[in-house]
Design an enzyme around this catalytic site. Sequence first.
Site, PDB file in Angstrom:
ATOM      1  CG  HIS A  41     -79.868 -57.343  37.694  1.00  0.00           C
ATOM      2  ND1 HIS A  41     -79.023 -56.294  37.395  1.00  0.00           N
ATOM      3  CD2 HIS A  41     -80.884 -56.803  38.415  1.00  0.00           C
ATOM      4  CE1 HIS A  41     -79.505 -55.169  37.910  1.00  0.00           C
ATOM      5  NE2 HIS A  41     -80.635 -55.464  38.545  1.00  0.00           N
ATOM      6  CG  ASP A 147     -75.840 -56.481  36.175  1.00  0.00           C
ATOM      7  OD1 ASP A 147     -75.591 -55.429  36.809  1.00  0.00           O
ATOM      8  OD2 ASP A 147     -76.987 -56.886  35.958  1.00  0.00           O
ATOM      9  CB  ALA A 357     -97.126 -66.423  38.276  1.00  0.00           C
ATOM     10  CD  GLN A 359     -94.352 -60.333  35.447  1.00  0.00           C
ATOM     11  OE1 GLN A 359     -94.621 -60.425  36.641  1.00  0.00           O
ATOM     12  NE2 GLN A 359     -93.489 -59.436  34.983  1.00  0.00           N
ATOM     13  CG  HIS A 374     -92.130 -54.116  40.988  1.00  0.00           C
ATOM     14  ND1 HIS A 374     -92.744 -55.028  40.159  1.00  0.00           N
ATOM     15  CD2 HIS A 374     -90.802 -54.358  40.879  1.00  0.00           C
ATOM     16  CE1 HIS A 374     -91.829 -55.777  39.586  1.00  0.00           C
ATOM     17  NE2 HIS A 374     -90.639 -55.398  39.995  1.00  0.00           N
ATOM     18  CD1 TRP A 377     -85.325 -52.856  31.280  1.00  0.00           C
ATOM     19  CD2 TRP A 377     -86.932 -51.328  31.466  1.00  0.00           C
ATOM     20  NE1 TRP A 377     -85.551 -52.344  30.024  1.00  0.00           N
ATOM     21  CE2 TRP A 377     -86.548 -51.401  30.109  1.00  0.00           C
ATOM     22  CE3 TRP A 377     -87.940 -50.423  31.827  1.00  0.00           C
ATOM     23  CZ2 TRP A 377     -87.123 -50.609  29.113  1.00  0.00           C
ATOM     24  CZ3 TRP A 377     -88.526 -49.630  30.837  1.00  0.00           C
ATOM     25  CH2 TRP A 377     -88.111 -49.730  29.499  1.00  0.00           C
TER      26      TRP A 377
END
Length: 481
Positions: A41, A147, A357, A359, A374, A377
């Site tokens: 988030h 959020d 890392a 990503q 996994h 989102w």
Amino acid sequence: MTLAQSGDKEDRTEVRNSDLSTSMCSYDVVVVMVPFPVQGHLNQLLQLACLISSSYDLPVYYVGSATLNRQARVRANALNSSDIAKIHFHDIPTPEFASPPPDFSGSSKYPLHHQPLWDASLLLREPIASFLRDISSKSRRIVVVHDYFMSYNVQDVSSLPNAESYICNCISAFNLYCFACLFSGMFVQLGEELLKKLPSFETVMPDELRGFIDSQVQYKDIRSGDIHNTSKVIEGEFLDLLAQVASKQNKKQWAVGPILPTKIDRASNRENICLEWLNKQPPRSVLYISFGTTTSFSDREIKELATGLERSKQKFIWVLRDADRGDIFAGEPRRIELPEGFEERVKEVGLVVRKWAPQPQILAHSSTGGFMSHCGWNSCIESITMGVPIAAWPMHSDQPRNSFLVTEMLKTGLIVREWEKREELVSASTIENIVSKLMASEEGDVIRKRAEELGEAVRRSTEKGGASRIELDAFISHITR
């Protein structure tokens, strides 16, 4: 430990923390980001902050504890450092809370060890309200983007005559629609066959969090609208269904995603071991493996995964890390043990990484041909945007329906383990078969081609004239009206 006390001295001196009495000048419109204290988030709201600041030259404040603001910065994958430097990070004090290590041997994968942090976050209402009052007095309008799980803390927006708030939804539109149906008693509009396969909502959210969630629900309607980190290209059907709900509530919505940079700056990671290793591999030959920041595997699960990867004989990069603590800078992380001799045996085909890392850069690399995930989102939207197919292995929360979206509706992935079998150990043979199918079969090639085509369409949607860019322009036009 107190979050405001954490972080090294050097890091704090480099941060442009807002001092309203000295550095705050009068603005026309100011955007204030209020993220929820979990990496996935924090990351999305920082991405949106940089996108708004750099593309529209609006002042953006990012409000959180000193440690969580620091966490957001040091893990800002794919974001340009010059864009981050434009963001005003405003540190607020957070009460002391426990930061226990994750329970890697538990039957549930839900990160309940974060609950002390989340409970502490409920005490941030007053410092956030104080900041908003100060900034409100110096601006024509303040726009609070928060959020969903910070709805309680921003409720005082309603008392400020020149303030309005918007929820930034850090989950997929499909998930949001499914949750809306669940809580309102509506019927999920899917075909009969898909409905039969739709993962159940059982155990996605533990009972221990009901009180925390209930404290947010009563304040969510204060918002003026919703921002979605997705694209009409990906989830147009479900955005339309959500729009029907939003129109009844007199709320606006904008699908502005993907909000991560779609043109990755590889120069900022030239010396990263993952990218250096990928540079030496053939195109689309490497499986990237990462289970995010909230998943911990048991020793037995690690052994089965390692054995399955080795047997598949496919190239891989495996980010082998335990779930985050509430305070990622506190305590030593668990050293996860691999089967004896594993790294030596696979050194020609695989790379094991135990640190953070890059990503998005890994997924954007031409040598990456698959992603075992996994299905948080963040990971899904990054993989979809970069055109990389997913071996979906959901663990908790929204992940089962994200994996369903990817594998059953978008057809850009394969399921590793059905959600209904979540308590069963995934065997080495199952992992071997899925990896081989995704990376070295005709079926995998078809899925990869579909993922690449979708990724190209999604990236186009963020360019001038594209669906997502039009939505973002519309949102900016609305808040600066």
